[in-house]
Write an enzyme that holds these catalytic residues in place. Structure first.
Site, mmCIF file in Angstrom:
data_model
loop_
_atom_site.group_PDB
_atom_site.id
_atom_site.type_symbol
_atom_site.label_atom_id
_atom_site.label_comp_id
_atom_site.label_asym_id
_atom_site.label_seq_id
_atom_site.Cartn_x
_atom_site.Cartn_y
_atom_site.Cartn_z
ATOM 1 N N GLY A 1 32.672 -49.422 -54.809
ATOM 2 C CA GLY A 1 33.187 -48.909 -53.534
ATOM 3 C C GLY A 1 32.632 -49.725 -52.380
ATOM 4 O O GLY A 1 31.470 -50.135 -52.385
ATOM 5 N N LEU B 1 31.946 -47.316 -45.956
ATOM 6 C CA LEU B 1 30.722 -47.396 -45.162
ATOM 7 C C LEU B 1 29.488 -47.366 -46.038
ATOM 8 O O LEU B 1 28.576 -48.176 -45.872
ATOM 9 C CB LEU B 1 30.680 -46.249 -44.155
ATOM 10 N N ARG C 1 35.708 -26.948 -38.090
ATOM 11 C CA ARG C 1 36.986 -27.219 -38.747
ATOM 12 C C ARG C 1 37.461 -26.087 -39.652
ATOM 13 O O ARG C 1 38.640 -25.727 -39.644
ATOM 14 C CB ARG C 1 36.845 -28.489 -39.583
ATOM 15 N N GLU D 1 30.434 -39.853 -49.367
ATOM 16 C CA GLU D 1 31.253 -38.691 -49.732
ATOM 17 C C GLU D 1 31.198 -38.399 -51.233
ATOM 18 O O GLU D 1 31.430 -37.270 -51.662
ATOM 19 C CB GLU D 1 32.707 -38.920 -49.276
ATOM 20 N N ARG E 1 31.556 -29.745 -43.487
ATOM 21 C CA ARG E 1 31.007 -30.877 -42.751
ATOM 22 C C ARG E 1 31.441 -30.806 -41.299
ATOM 23 O O ARG E 1 32.602 -30.546 -41.001
ATOM 24 C CB ARG E 1 31.491 -32.193 -43.370
#
Lengths: 637, 255
Positions: A40, A43, A330, A425, A435
């Site tokens: 991967g 970030l 959220r 993640e 989160r």
């Protein structure tokens, strides 16, 4: 199996500093003798690969895209939190720590979260030094904004493209190390299996997505930074190639999967408008800073939104949560939108949307200011929906967006499988059950730039591993299994496409294990998932061959893994008989429909051990203790 | 349900790098005008699969216009007819019932075709590796506020930094030049104080790598700017030219 998070002793504020000075180091001259695989290049992966190469390790970096720069971190819009307190509004490391633990509804590990808050300030320094063009004030200093329910302005941003700019910074660092010879790059390579030798993660098996060649790579440690699994819902805001394969394959080899039912449904997405759709588009929740969310008071009111007078509008978030209004976290905002639509107040052609209205903000600030703040988001909306949001309120609806769950890791970010480290993640560690906005970028970069470069050395220095080559029987067995699986997929030659099964699974998971869940629905999902899986293995049609670029085959492998993973996710949701954060069990709610947490029974991480496909996974619990922050009911009223 | 249109696609099909390739005509019926171009291709691929034919290979990922993975020539235009739009953000409402749509991969010697519409853009990665970064190691960065950047410079740097590396500029250029791509990175970093130390080396190294990859020269057609989904200005090419000229002169003067 006992789960030991290995949290260092001492006061919380000095744990990380103390740990760094106590863990073992690898001699500089010896580092080049150690190979580390990083899967991967988002970030977490790009920053980890670059930083470990700078230290002298030999790094092999893998990604499924054609270039490391395309990893899905690139799509993050809103920003990155850091406790710099540049605005002098009372922010501090402690406050960021507190907000994150509370935001995660007390299901994250305190020590990890504190470290995250602590490192947040270093991330900004690092990224600025790389030339990341953060937004600045006229004085030339960095600008901040308030974001996603925070009561301080601690979010750093780069227009609506913060993820892109941070990722390009990390990608630059990675390419610098490629040029220096420390990183070997493997783009268009997909990890198909983890190889475990004598109980230690020692390598991976990959498929070259262009030539189809399946090959092995050996290393002293394996680092997975392969993102989340929100595409289990088929429709999500994640990139199309996002998948669970790397973490699921590691899980099958013994790594525990923690809290898989903790998924985040993001409130400000463009609603689903047709059945051909295969991707949902997120708009940064910074829109909620100035936009007001409402539905008509009368469900039969079919007037165009601009003709509905103030008195006939229900600004339900502002009414219900006066302190936070439209800026509630959220999960709260998403559930409230769903509730309005379930009760028949939804708008738009399918009745599955609410309005996000900028009329008042444009009156107050002028169109130019709104354009400067959200221009790119308004353009994106107009392009997709074919309506001008400056004139007509936007329509929004929640969509799957982020996975808080992931592979279980200890304080060193190592899974229960020695040598297997998991970042960003892909791990479960820092966000608990929900989160907060602008915290994903922070975690990815904290893990990659600052934590893993320190803790990987401790593992390597402690283990003194023998060299293992790719001719080891475990590698050969994993390669043979990958080849056989590919052959099997291509040979089924059934009547339905891969996407058909992905859609079936996604709709089931969205209905039964999505924004709200109940035991009955989850039991039904437990019955349905294996049925879909069986049909997949008997009736899927994967055209083309194994020896060429074959996108149907790539998708088929990923969907096959989702069809196994989904069951574990449902088991986890069923097990957790409480509501917390993004996990809302309808049986467990207060009288006014707020989430009802059960700290007596569920103040733990649920980490699942693979027992075979279709078999109920075995549950292991890591108890969470809250020594710094008292367990309180999370209220945003 | 939204309105639908019928299209005739002429799609480039090529098995692999060594195959000569050819156009294939595929009927695409009942396409919703609200679908994106890639959703249209998804639907066509579903139908091809069920018909026992091989689906069209095309690169894509985020479908939000930011990852830079997608892209194809649509009726001779990179990313299709809409300006400042990636292929994934192009919607079928911009086409009419009965249209013939010609779909080809990016054409450039430096971007070999891997299959159908999929090309190899690793040349871009090698150009970045040649110097498209600030050589700062992790962990030694100074306090962020110790490096103020005037807002106008920061904004200009940002404009350049928006490049998504999709390759449309190369595909649109009659010379298949990568000047806009290189210019965007050189410009982004040369405008910022952080990028000063390596400014000259960067411009020289990135241009030299671009030449080695077989991209053509810039002859000021400005097709790149017109095709760029992020609207990156050719003014950055002028800055690159200045940077490169200055770097080359300084190399002669100071060695």
């Amino acid at each position: 199996m006992s789960l030991n998070a290995g949290i260092p002793g001492g006061p919380i504020a000095s744990k990380w500093t103390r740990h760094k000075s106590e863990i073992k180091l690898v001699n500089p001259a010896n580092k080049r003798r150690h190979t580390i695989i990083v899967v991967g290049t988002g970030l977490a992966g790009a920053s980890a690969a670059a930083s470990m190469s700078e230290l002298g390790y030999k790094v092999k970096s893998f990604c499924i895209q054609d270039s490391p720069r395309r990893a899905h971190s690139i799509a993050a819009q809103g920003g990155i939190n850091a406790a710099k307190n540049y605005q002098n509004d009372g922010d501090s490391v402690y406050r960021l720590f507190y907000d994150t633990v509370k935001g995660g509804d007390f299901r994250a590990r305190e020590a990890n979260v504190y470290r995250l808050a602590e490192l947040s300030v270093n991330i900004i320094d690092q990224c600025v030094a790389q030339g990341v063009p953060f937004a600045r004030e006229y004085g030339g200093l960095l600008d901040n904004r308030s974001f996603g329910g925070a009561q301080v302005s601690r979010t750093f941003y780069a227009r609506g493209q913060t993820g892109q700019q941070l990722l390009l910074g990390a990608y630059g660092a990675l390419m610098k190390e490629v040029a220096n010879g420390g990183v070997e790059l493997y783009p268009r390579h997909e990890m198909l299996d983890l190889v475990v030798v004598d109980g230690h993660a020692r390598g991976i098996v990959t498929r070259d997505l262009v030539s189809g060649v399946i090959e092995s790579h050996a290393a002293d440690a394996v680092v997975l930074a392969t993102g989340g699994y929100s595409t289990v819902f088929f429709l999500s805001t994640n990139a199309k190639a996002c998948n669970v394969t790397a973490t699921w394959r590691a899980h099958r080899k013994g790594a525990l999967f923690a809290n898989p039912c903790f998924t985040q449904i993001h409130p400000t997405c463009i609603p689903v408008h047709d059945k051909y759709q295969c991707k949902l588009t997120l708009m940064s929740e910074s829109l909620r800073n100035d936009g007001r969310i409402w539905v008509p008071k009368d469900p039969s009111d079919k007037r165009p939104p601009n003709e509905i007078p103030e008195s006939d509008r229900n600004y339900y978030l502002e009414e219900r949560y006066p302190a936070f209004g439209n800026l509630v976290p959220r999960d709260v905002a998403s559930r409230a939108a769903k509730a309005q639509c379930d009760e028949g107040y939804g708008v738009g052609p399918a009745g599955r949307a609410v309005y996000l209205d900028f009329r008042d903000a444009i009156d107050r600030l002028g169109k130019a200011k709104i354009e400067a703040r959200y221009g790119n988001l308004f353009d994106m909306y107009a392009k997709i929906v074919n309506e001008d949001p400056y004139e007509t309120p936007m329509m929004i609806y929640p969509a799957p967006h982020y996975a808080m769950g992931g592979l279980w890791v200890d304080y060193n970010l190592m899974s229960n499988l020695p040598g297997l480290h998991v970042l960003g993640e892909a791990n479960f560690s820092d966000h608990g059950a929900n989160r907060l906005g602008a915290s994903a970028l922070m975690q990815g970069l904290a893990d990659g730039y600052f934590i893993i470069p320190a803790t990987i050395g401790h593992y390597i220095a402690s283990e003194r591993l023998d060299k293992v080559g790719t001719d080891h029987p475990e590698f050969k067995a994993a390669e043979a299994a990958a080849v056989e699986r590919t052959r099997k997929l291509l040979a089924i030659n059934g009547k339905r496409t891969v996407d058909y099964f992905h859609r079936e699974l996604g709709m089931l998971m969205w209905d039964r294990c999505g924004m709200s869940r109940n035991a009955e629905g989850l039991q039904e999902a437990l019955k349905r998932v294996p049925e879909i899986r069986d049909e997949f293995w008997n009736n899927v049609n994967v055209p083309g061959s194994a020896e060429t670029l074959n996108q149907s085959l790539e998708k088929a492998g990923r969907v096959a893994d989702f069809l196994e993973f989904a069951e574990t996710m449902v088991y986890d949701a069923l097990h957790r008989e409480e509501s917390c954060g993004g996990h809302f069990r309808e049986e467990y709610q207060t009288e006014d429909h707020e989430a009802l947490r059960d700290d007596e029974r569920f103040c733990h991480v649920a980490a699942w051990e693979f027992q075979g496909v279709g078999a109920e996974p075995r549950l292991h619990k890591e108890a969470l203790s809250f020594d710094e922050i008292h367990l309180v009911k999370r209220s945003y009223k | 349900m939204s309105a639908t249109i019928d299209l005739t696609l002429k799609v480039w099909r090529q098995q692999d790098r060594s195959d000569a390739g050819h156009f294939e005509t595929i009927e695409a019926k009942d396409i919703s005008v609200d679908a994106s171009f890639l959703e249209m291709l998804d639907l066509v691929n579903e139908r091809l699969t069920l018909d026992g034919r091989e689906p069209i290979a095309f690169d894509h990922d985020c479908r939000e216009g930011i990852c830079g993975m997608c892209g194809a020539m649509v009726n001779g235009q990179a990313h299709g007819p809409e300006s400042k739009t990636t292929l994934c953000q192009l919607h079928m409402r911009h086409f009419s019932d009965g249209d013939t749509v010609v779909i080809e991969p990016w054409r450039s010697r430096a971007f070999p075709v891997l299959k159908d519409l999929v090309v190899d853009r690793s040349a871009f990665d090698r150009i970045i590796a040649a110097g498209g970064y600030v050589s700062v190691r992790t962990g030694q960065a100074p306090e962020a506020h110790s490096i103020p950047v005037p807002k106008n410079k920061a904004d200009l740097a940002f404009d350049a930094a928006q490049c998504i590396g999709c390759g449309a500029c190369v595909a649109a250029c009659p010379n298949a030049s990568a000047m806009l791509f290189v210019a965007a990175k050189v410009s982004h970093l040369s405008l910022l104080p952080q990028g000063q130390a390596e400014r000259r080396r960067r411009a020289r190294a990135m241009v030299a790598q671009m030449d080695r990859e077989g991209f053509g020269n810039c002859s000021n057609h400005y097709e790149c700017e017109a095709a760029c989904p992020k609207g990156i200005s050719v003014a950055h090419i002028a800055r690159l030219n200045r940077e490169h000229l200055f770097a080359s002169v300084m190399e002669k003067v100071t060695g």
